[in-house]
Design a protein around this motif. Structure first.
Motif, mmCIF file in Angstrom:
data_model
loop_
_atom_site.group_PDB
_atom_site.id
_atom_site.type_symbol
_atom_site.label_atom_id
_atom_site.label_comp_id
_atom_site.label_asym_id
_atom_site.label_seq_id
_atom_site.Cartn_x
_atom_site.Cartn_y
_atom_site.Cartn_z
ATOM 1 N N UNK A 138 16.027 10.016 32.568
ATOM 2 C CA UNK A 138 16.294 10.988 33.669
ATOM 3 C C UNK A 138 14.289 9.860 34.341
ATOM 4 N N UNK A 139 15.104 9.311 34.765
ATOM 5 C CA UNK A 139 14.063 9.214 36.856
ATOM 6 C C UNK A 139 12.591 9.642 36.488
ATOM 7 N N UNK B 281 19.411 9.042 34.279
ATOM 8 C CA UNK B 281 19.776 7.669 34.864
ATOM 9 C C UNK B 281 21.063 7.501 33.597
ATOM 10 N N UNK B 282 20.510 8.042 31.956
ATOM 11 C CA UNK B 282 21.853 7.954 31.208
ATOM 12 C C UNK B 282 21.730 9.256 30.646
ATOM 13 N N UNK C 248 13.861 -0.375 36.435
ATOM 14 C CA UNK C 248 14.617 -0.991 36.522
ATOM 15 C C UNK C 248 15.741 -0.148 37.428
ATOM 16 N N UNK C 249 15.515 1.341 36.739
ATOM 17 C CA UNK C 249 17.384 2.122 36.683
ATOM 18 C C UNK C 249 18.360 1.446 36.667
ATOM 19 N N UNK C 250 18.462 0.841 35.067
ATOM 20 C CA UNK C 250 19.612 0.324 35.147
ATOM 21 C C UNK C 250 20.117 0.659 33.787
ATOM 22 N N UNK D 98 11.837 1.766 29.399
ATOM 23 C CA UNK D 98 10.597 2.140 30.119
ATOM 24 C C UNK D 98 10.565 0.668 30.827
ATOM 25 N N UNK D 99 11.548 -0.932 30.941
ATOM 26 C CA UNK D 99 12.322 -1.647 31.411
ATOM 27 C C UNK D 99 13.243 -1.078 32.822
#
Lengths: 590, 301
Positions: A93-94, A100-101, A68-70, A63-64
């Motif tokens: 996904x965002x 995202x990964x 932060x999309x990191x 979630x974090x």
């Protein structure tokens, strides 16, 4: 061989055995198929639940990172998940569905066909997070995050009403598992089930054959003996014994029939006796019915007379309440008139001084010579200084302010009294319950109000169609009872309003001495009161009940000795009370 | 005769002055526990201090309490105030103050963060704000943990620049590593940049830097880096913070009574300077402290 088969066909024993075995085989196959189907479904459900649980846990863990999309923050969690044997791909996904990964291991050509990224639209459309693809299972789960704080207050305090925080969608996770392991498990399941059923079937057939042989053995012996009657003294003895047994049984049967006949005759006689007794009782009942009718007519007449007396008493109570209200208003108006009465002599005194000064100036104006005029003006100036003209003007302002204050307070009282009494009729009007609480409070008995703290928790409630004046009377009666109960030791009267689809509810809770359990059922009875003589007539709550009954409302009373009293009034929002009972009354002893 | 007249006037107006009984409306923003504690302390202390003698007014009950419901509009609450026309409105919390300033009644506010930013020009309000920009809480932290020298802080310059500057100026013995952010998404990245650089992480009351999405990043950082997390609110202690500033809500209610009595005595609220909470203490979550191997050289109460 053919002879053996013919012999088996003739054997009754063999035929029964073959039919039984055939049925068992048929049943075993059917149960086996059903069992495999149930197990397969159960295993699929288990896979679905565990897969969704994994996806849900992953969504929580990343979630974090998603917020932060990191990617680096999510990678350790995703990599540890990929160590699990059957999971081969994880995608994060965002909120805008941007990847995202995307981590995968051991990708095969078949699994490539199940490109999970293309399925998000299906998941959203159908609302099914579990996708059963050709070669894999894909589990989707939304990544939710709490909505940001709406104000700086929430940074410091956790409001009891908003403990359950609102969530919003910030991304998705997808976990793909291979079906290879699933298929292996299903194959093993079918194999194990088949072997188990075969073993059980074999054992059952074996046991059946053994049991059947044992059961048929005595019958076989009997048939053989019957076939050889007359050939042996011993066997003839057995037949004789059988004949004796049948004879005894026949004798007992005849005895039983004669007993039944005797019982039937007795029963008919008893029925006749009971019928004659019932006829006598019926006559007696008719006579009692006539007597009851006469008593009923007398009671109805007494009831009519009581109703007339009650109406007169209610009128007396109204006049008494009006007297109490008028006394309170007169007290308030008298206070305000005191402003004017006290100010009037002072004003008179000031005006007298000004009049004197004006007279001297007037005298100066009509003098014939300048010298006389100057002397008169000097005298006027001296009089001005002596009386202190500036102080007089200031006093006029102060006195006028005092009169103005008294007048404005009187106007306020009259305005509020008009507002309180203007709907005092049975006409139905749009009625604001929250406003009526404050206006009714102002007319609560002033002898007790000073010792009571009023707390209000007023909800957003709709307007109610009702006879406003009557409902104000209900509020005032209940508030008066509440403050009287509190007044001895002091306390709080809490008024709460809230509503549902049909009703607007008003709860009056006081911290007073409460009502004893044995008194609670009688509080709405006319003339029931625990107050001292002259303090109350005991008609207040009875009138409240009648008004609420006219509105098809509800009254709920919760009270206990020393625990305070809470009275909740429920008013229908619309005045079509046709389907509701006249007044629903709940009495709860604490 | 003139003396008698003046004496009559004097006693008349003196008695009128004593006769007023004040109507006070206490307006609460919600059901939060600190609001209830401050309101109770305020009511209990104000009631005995108000005048009790003289002519009775129509509505003589001096204190009326109104609790705002979730989603209730400010204008509807303002209408309630206008209808009652109390002598003083005591607004507890930000929403209550925002509603009260829509009327012309004198206001004493309590538990309102950054109250000056809410008040309009020409307001009639004073009160007890919720900031503590003197850096006094760091004195207690340094007493408990004397080894702390470098303090990391993530903040939005548009919101809490003034608070940070005042605290940095008040504590020259500490080195503050400032990490500005423009949105909540930047917080995790800025916390990464503080790894191995600080002895204490300071969470400030900043709506950009602190949100339900970012709070977990602070707790994870504290646990992973074995660095104590110091929060502005005690509510974070149960979630993973090690230290937190804690206000005495009863004391704030008492400060509110002093201000209310000044306003009721006739002083214009705008002429009374707002005050900050007098009692701020530091609370410790011992479980979290043990998990990050935090040792306290001095005994802790």
């Amino acid at each position: 061989m053919l002879e053996i088969i013919k012999k088996l066909k003739r054997s009754y024993n063999t035929r029964i055995l073959l039919v039984f075995i055939g049925g068992m085989v048929f049943l075993a196959i059917g149960l086996d198929l059903l069992f495999i189907h149930i197990q397969r479904k159960s295993y699929t459900d288990h896979t679905r639940h565990s897969g969704l649980a994994t996806a849900r846990l992953l969504a929580q863990a990343v979630q974090v990172g998603v917020f932060a999309e990191t990617a680096s923050m999510m990678r350790p969690v995703v990599d540890s998940l990929l160590l699990q044997e059957d999971i081969y791909r994880v995608v994060v996904l965002n909120g805008q569905e941007k990847v995202l990964l995307d981590r995968q291991i051991g990708k095969t050509i078949q699994e490539e066909e199940d490109d999970s990224l293309l399925q998000l639209e299906t998941v959203r459309r159908e609302g099914n997070n579990f996708l059963n693809m050709k070669h894999s299972f894909v589990f989707w789960w939304p990544v939710m995050s709490s909505v940001a704080y709406s104000g700086e207050d929430e940074l410091y305090f956790l409001d009891e009403e908003s403990e359950t925080q609102e969530k919003k969608l910030i991304g998705w996770v997808a976990v793909s598992t291979s079906k290879q392991q699933f298929h292996v498990e299903i194959r093993q399941l079918i194999l194990r089930t088949g072997m188990l059923v075969a073993a059980v079937l074999f054992l059952a057939i074996f046991c059946t054959v053994a049991l059947l042989n044992k059961m048929m053995h005595p019958l076989k012996e009997l048939v053989a003996k019957v076939g050889n009657v007359g050939e042996s003294d011993e066997e003839r003895g057995d037949i004789g014994l059988l004949d004796t047994t049948y004879s005894t049984l026949l004798e007992r049967l005849e005895q039983s029939f004669s007993t039944i006949d005797e019982l039937r005759l007795n029963l008919e006689k008893k029925v006749k006796e009971r019928t004659s007794e019932l006829a006598m009782a019926n006559k007696d009942l008719e006579w009692k019915k006539e007597t009851l009718k006469e008593s009923n007519a007398s009671l109805e007449q007494a009831l009519e007379e009581t109703k007339e007396a009650q109406a007169q008493l209610i009128h007396s109570e109204k006049m008494a309440a009006l007297g109490q209200l008028v006394a309170g208003v007169a007290h308030e108006v008298n206070n305000n008139i005191n402003f004017i009465v006290t100010a009037a002599p002072a004003l008179e005194k000031v005006l007298e001084g000004i009049k004197k000064i004006t007279d001297v100036y007037h005298e100066a104006g009509i003098q014939e010579t300048d010298r006389e005029m100057l002397a008169a003006l000097k005298q006027a100036e001296e009089l001005r200084e002596e009386l202190g003209i500036d102080t007089l003007y200031k006093n006029i302002d102060l006195v006028l302010n005092s009169i103005r204050e008294g007048c404005s307070r009187s106007v306020k009282i009259v305005s509020e009294l008009t507002s309180f009494s203007r709907q005092d009729s049975d006409d139905l009007n749009e009625f604001d319950v929250n406003e009526a609480i404050f206006s009714s409070w102002k007319f609560v008995d002033t002898r007790y109000k000073g010792k009571v703290r009023l707390e209000t928790e007023l909800g957003k409630v709709p307007l109610v169609t009702c006879a406003g004046g009557r409902i104000r009377q209900v509020f005032l009666n209940i508030m008066n009872n509440g403050v009287q109960a509190i007044a001895e030791a002091g306390g709080t009267l809490t008024v709460t309003t809230f509503s549902d689809k049909e009703m607007v509810n008003v709860r009056f809770g006081d911290t007073g001495h409460g009502i004893a359990k044995e008194d609670l059922p009688r509080i709405f009875d006319p003339f029931f009161t625990k107050k001292e003589v002259g303090q109350g007539t005991g008609l207040g709550l009875g009138i409240c009940y009648k008004i609420m009954a006219r509105h098809h409302g509800k009254i709920r009373v919760e009270s206990g000795k020393g625990s305070g009293t809470a009275i909740t009034i429920s008013l229908p929002i619309h005045a079509d009370g046709g389907t509701r009972p006249e007044c629903e009354l709940s009495l709860i002893s604490l | 005769m003139r003396r008698f007249f003046l004496l009559t006037c004097f006693f008349f107006f003196t008695l009128i002055g004593q006769a007023w009984s004040f109507e006070v409306l206490v307006l609460k923003s919600g059901e939060a526990v600190p609001y209830a504690i401050a309101e109770q302390a305020f009511s209990e202390l104000l009631l005995p201090a108000l005048p009790r003698r003289g002519i009775k007014s129509i509505a003589e009950n001096p204190i009326c309490i109104y609790t705002m419901r979730k989603g209730e509009s400010r204008s509807s609450v303002a209408r309630v105030i206008e209808k009652q026309r109390p002598d003083l409105v005591v607004a507890i919390g930000k929403k209550a103050l925002q509603s009260a300033v829509l009327t012309d009644r004198p206001i004493v506010y309590l538990l309102v963060p950054r109250a000056q930013a809410i008040l309009p020009v020409g307001h009639h309000a004073t009160g007890v704000s919720l900031e503590n920009n003197s850096g006094s809480e760091f004195a207690e932290i340094l007493r408990l943990l004397p080894h702390i020298r470098r303090v990391g802080v993530v903040y939005d310059p548009g919101r809490t620049e003034a608070l940070i500057r005042q605290t940095v100026a008040a504590r020259p013995e500490l080195t503050f590593l400032l990490r500005p952010v423009k949105s909540a998404r930047d917080v995790a990245g800025q916390l990464e940049s503080l790894k191995g650089e600080i002895d204490l992480l300071w969470m400030v009351p900043d709506l950009t830097a602190v949100s339900p999405q970012t709070e977990q990043s602070y707790y994870s950082f504290s646990l992973a880096e074995q660095v104590p997390l110091f929060s502005f609110s005690a509510k974070h202690l149960s979630q993973g913070a090690t230290l937190a500033a804690s206000f005495d809500w009863k004391e704030i209610g008492k400060q509110g009574v002093d201000l209310a009595l000044q306003v009721l005595s006739g002083i214009a609220p705008e002429d009374i300077a707002p005050v900050q909470p007098e009692k701020v203490s530091i609370r410790i979550n011992e479980k979290t402290a043990r998990k990050i191997n935090l040792q306290f050289p001095l005994p802790v109460q």
